[in-house]
Write an enzyme that holds these catalytic residues in place. Structure first.
Site, PDB file in Angstrom:
ATOM      1  N   LYS A   1       9.398  -4.911   3.524  1.00  0.00           N
ATOM      2  CA  LYS A   1       9.103  -3.518   3.882  1.00  0.00           C
ATOM      3  C   LYS A   1       7.722  -3.494   4.515  1.00  0.00           C
ATOM      4  O   LYS A   1       6.705  -3.528   3.829  1.00  0.00           O
ATOM      5  CB  LYS A   1       9.150  -2.633   2.634  1.00  0.00           C
ATOM      6  CG  LYS A   1       9.549  -1.167   2.906  1.00  0.00           C
ATOM      7  CD  LYS A   1       8.550  -0.364   3.706  1.00  0.00           C
ATOM      8  CE  LYS A   1       7.344   0.028   2.898  1.00  0.00           C
ATOM      9  NZ  LYS A   1       6.418   0.922   3.691  1.00  0.00           N
TER      10      LYS A   1
ATOM     11  N   GLU B   1      -1.832  -8.203  -4.615  1.00  0.00           N
ATOM     12  CA  GLU B   1      -3.136  -8.401  -3.977  1.00  0.00           C
ATOM     13  C   GLU B   1      -3.622  -7.011  -3.607  1.00  0.00           C
ATOM     14  O   GLU B   1      -3.092  -6.373  -2.698  1.00  0.00           O
ATOM     15  CB  GLU B   1      -3.021  -9.315  -2.760  1.00  0.00           C
ATOM     16  CG  GLU B   1      -4.364  -9.824  -2.263  1.00  0.00           C
ATOM     17  CD  GLU B   1      -4.948  -8.982  -1.154  1.00  0.00           C
ATOM     18  OE1 GLU B   1      -5.812  -8.111  -1.473  1.00  0.00           O
ATOM     19  OE2 GLU B   1      -4.564  -9.160  -0.007  1.00  0.00           O
TER      20      GLU B   1
ATOM     21  N   GLU C   1     -12.997   1.716  -2.496  1.00  0.00           N
ATOM     22  CA  GLU C   1     -12.723   0.929  -1.295  1.00  0.00           C
ATOM     23  C   GLU C   1     -12.537   1.896  -0.126  1.00  0.00           C
ATOM     24  O   GLU C   1     -11.535   2.605  -0.044  1.00  0.00           O
ATOM     25  CB  GLU C   1     -11.464   0.075  -1.482  1.00  0.00           C
ATOM     26  CG  GLU C   1     -11.179  -0.820  -0.296  1.00  0.00           C
ATOM     27  CD  GLU C   1      -9.966  -1.699  -0.521  1.00  0.00           C
ATOM     28  OE1 GLU C   1     -10.009  -2.888  -0.159  1.00  0.00           O
ATOM     29  OE2 GLU C   1      -8.968  -1.199  -1.059  1.00  0.00           O
TER      30      GLU C   1
ATOM     31  N   CYS D   1      -9.477  -6.029   3.128  1.00  0.00           N
ATOM     32  CA  CYS D   1      -9.621  -5.937   1.669  1.00  0.00           C
ATOM     33  C   CYS D   1     -10.834  -6.710   1.169  1.00  0.00           C
ATOM     34  O   CYS D   1     -11.383  -6.393   0.111  1.00  0.00           O
ATOM     35  CB  CYS D   1      -8.352  -6.436   0.985  1.00  0.00           C
ATOM     36  SG  CYS D   1      -7.870  -8.107   1.454  1.00  0.00           S
TER      37      CYS D   1
END
Length: 499
Positions: free
Chosen positions: A188, A264, A397, A298
């Site tokens: 996906k 992750e 973040e 990230c």
């Protein structure tokens, strides 16, 4: 500096917009489509099939049949390797078109895509192809009179849910080791960046990957992604994305069939620069660490701690380099930073910049949107100083070109502040002192430590996080092993009573 969007850039023809299930491109059952947007302009590139639970059911059924009855898990590893090598060759033959798709879908630099991203994914395929015929168990000497050995077998049907910031890299970080292991899968891609994933599905079929082994369902995370995570016939799910969604993936897996999960997740990575550092190197690492891929990384070095002896000099260099940084059309080879992926992310980053101002951090440079031709989602490279760890710009973040700088005095202070985060993905250290490097690298709670370098990834280097940055590794043989189950087989030795 800014580079205007060039209207004359030739956009590649969009060839694949349907779901890829059981070796065929098909419409979604509902007939619904979703828009995929060019972040350079905010305009629609194409409409792509919107898959949902019913489409995921079909894709999983195809993958289940391919695993239970098809040839892929039963091929010798050398045959899987041969097909994967052909797949890699086809990627190399289409590098420009694939790089262009990620540019118009994600705002990624076209030059970097051609030179780095797409060549690296074909390299990744070849790395795991080389491991496909080297999957071995062990012979065990038991304490009683038995012969025992272990088998490593493919885990089954795997769901891969991938992010939008590195559409191609993330696709193969997950698909390559799963293919080598003999798994079948449903992928996906992020709803923002579906185009290259569908092109890879086409190339997989051309390479000879059997029907049902690799299925791609485009759609939204809340529907298609959720259906994969909770599906009773999916044996494992691998997710890269936000910590918030990672929790939902775990919950869905736990309340369905207790499938294996690897995550992750987010990062708020510290870069610690000591007084003895080469200041030019440190400035370049800090800048690249936060501005690479427009900060949509990230592992971005979003918290930079600088020892007081070189703080002023480093800040001066960073401001000079930032003001010379070229933002603009990612097809322009002179450009160093393209647009953010979409309007939602663009607005989120700008809201964090406003939070930083309100909370008392000092805005050193940048902080504003750039309108290039009145279109697109461009943001100036931004640096804050004097931040505190409790500020949102230090805790959350941001996933954008926003650096937070702070001064420190001692090693202990740097370690304490660096670890003051819920995340633990990577950290960077810049120093000429080996003792300092070793001390700090052993003290920072993060999955990867880079010393006098940054973004030093490799196919052979396991990549995963501590704390709320997730668990399980991508890259390296660790990634292969997470798609394999260990089976123990025991037989009594001749004439040995076994009760």
């Amino acid at each position: 500096m800014a580079s205007k969007v060039d209207s004359f850039v030739k956009i590649p023809t969009i060839k694949f917009t349907k779901l890829f299930i059981n070796g065929e491109f098909v419409d979604s059952i509902s007939g619904k489509t979703l828009e995929t947007i060019d972040p350079r302009t905010g305009e629609v590139i194409a409409r792509v099939a919107e898959g949902n639970k019913e489409d995921v059911d079909l894709a999983v059924k195809a993958a289940r049949h391919a695993f239970d009855s098809g040839p892929w898990p039963r091929f010798p590893g050398s045959e899987r390797a041969r097909i994967m090598m052909k797949f890699a060759d086809l990627i190399d033959q289409n590098v420009e078109e694939l790089a262009a798709l990620d540019t118009i879908d994600a705002g990624k630099l076209f030059s970097a895509g051609k030179a780095m991203d797409i060549p690296l994914v074909s390299s990744n395929l070849r790395y795991y192809a080389g491991a496909a015929d080297k999957i071995h168990g062990e012979v065990l000497k038991m304490s009683r009179e038995f012969h025992a050995h272990t088998l490593r077998e493919p885990i089954g049907v795997v769901g891969h849910i991938i992010p939008w910031n590195f559409p191609s890299t993330s696709f193969f970080m997950k698909v390559s080791p799963a293919l080598a292991a003999g798994c079948t899968m449903v992928v996906k891609p992020a709803e923002q960046t579906p185009l290259s994933a569908l092109y890879y599905a086409h190339l997989a079929k051309l390479a000879g990957i059997p029907n049902g082994v690799l299925n791609v369902v485009t759609g939204f995370g809340s529907t298609a992604g959720a259906a994969i995570s909770s599906h009773m016939e999916v044996d494992a799910v691998s997710f890269t994305g936000s910590t918030e969604v990672g929790r939902k993936v775990m919950q869905a897996a736990a309340t369905s069939n207790l499938k294996v999960v690897s995550l992750e997740l987010g990062g708020k990575s510290p870069l610690i620069i000591f007084d003895d550092a080469d200041v030019d190197l440190a400035a370049q690492l800090a800048l690249t660490g936060i501005l690479h891929n427009k900060g949509e990384v990230c592992v971005a070095s979003s918290r930079v701690y600088v020892q007081e002896g070189i703080y002023d000099e480093l800040v001066k260099k960073l401001v000079e380099k930032t003001k010379a940084w070229i933002v603009g059309d990612p097809f322009d080879p002179k450009v160093q930073q393209g647009p953010q992926v979409d309007k939602k992310q663009f607005e989120k980053i700008l809201s964090y910049i406003e939070h930083g101002k309100r909370e008392g951090a000092t805005l050193l440079t940048g902080g504003k949107p750039l309108e290039l031709g009145g279109k697109g989602y461009y943001i100036e490279p931004t640096i804050f100083t004097d931040f505190k760890e409790e500020m949102l710009i230090a805790k959350d973040e941001i996933f954008g070109p926003v650096m937070a700088l702070a001064k420190f005095k001692t090693i202990d202070e740097a370690i304490e502040r660096a670890n003051k985060s819920k995340y633990g993905l990577v950290a960077g250290i810049v120093t000429k002192d080996l003792n300092v490097a070793n001390t700090v690298s052993r003290s920072i709670r993060a999955g990867t430590i880079w010393i006098n370098c940054y973004f030093a990834f490799d196919n052979d280097l396991p990549f995963g996080g501590y704390k709320m940055s997730g668990f399980g590794s991508d890259f390296g043989l660790d990634a292969l092993y997470k798609y394999l189950k260990v089976k123990s087989v025991v037989t009594p030795l001749y004439n040995t009573p076994w009760l």
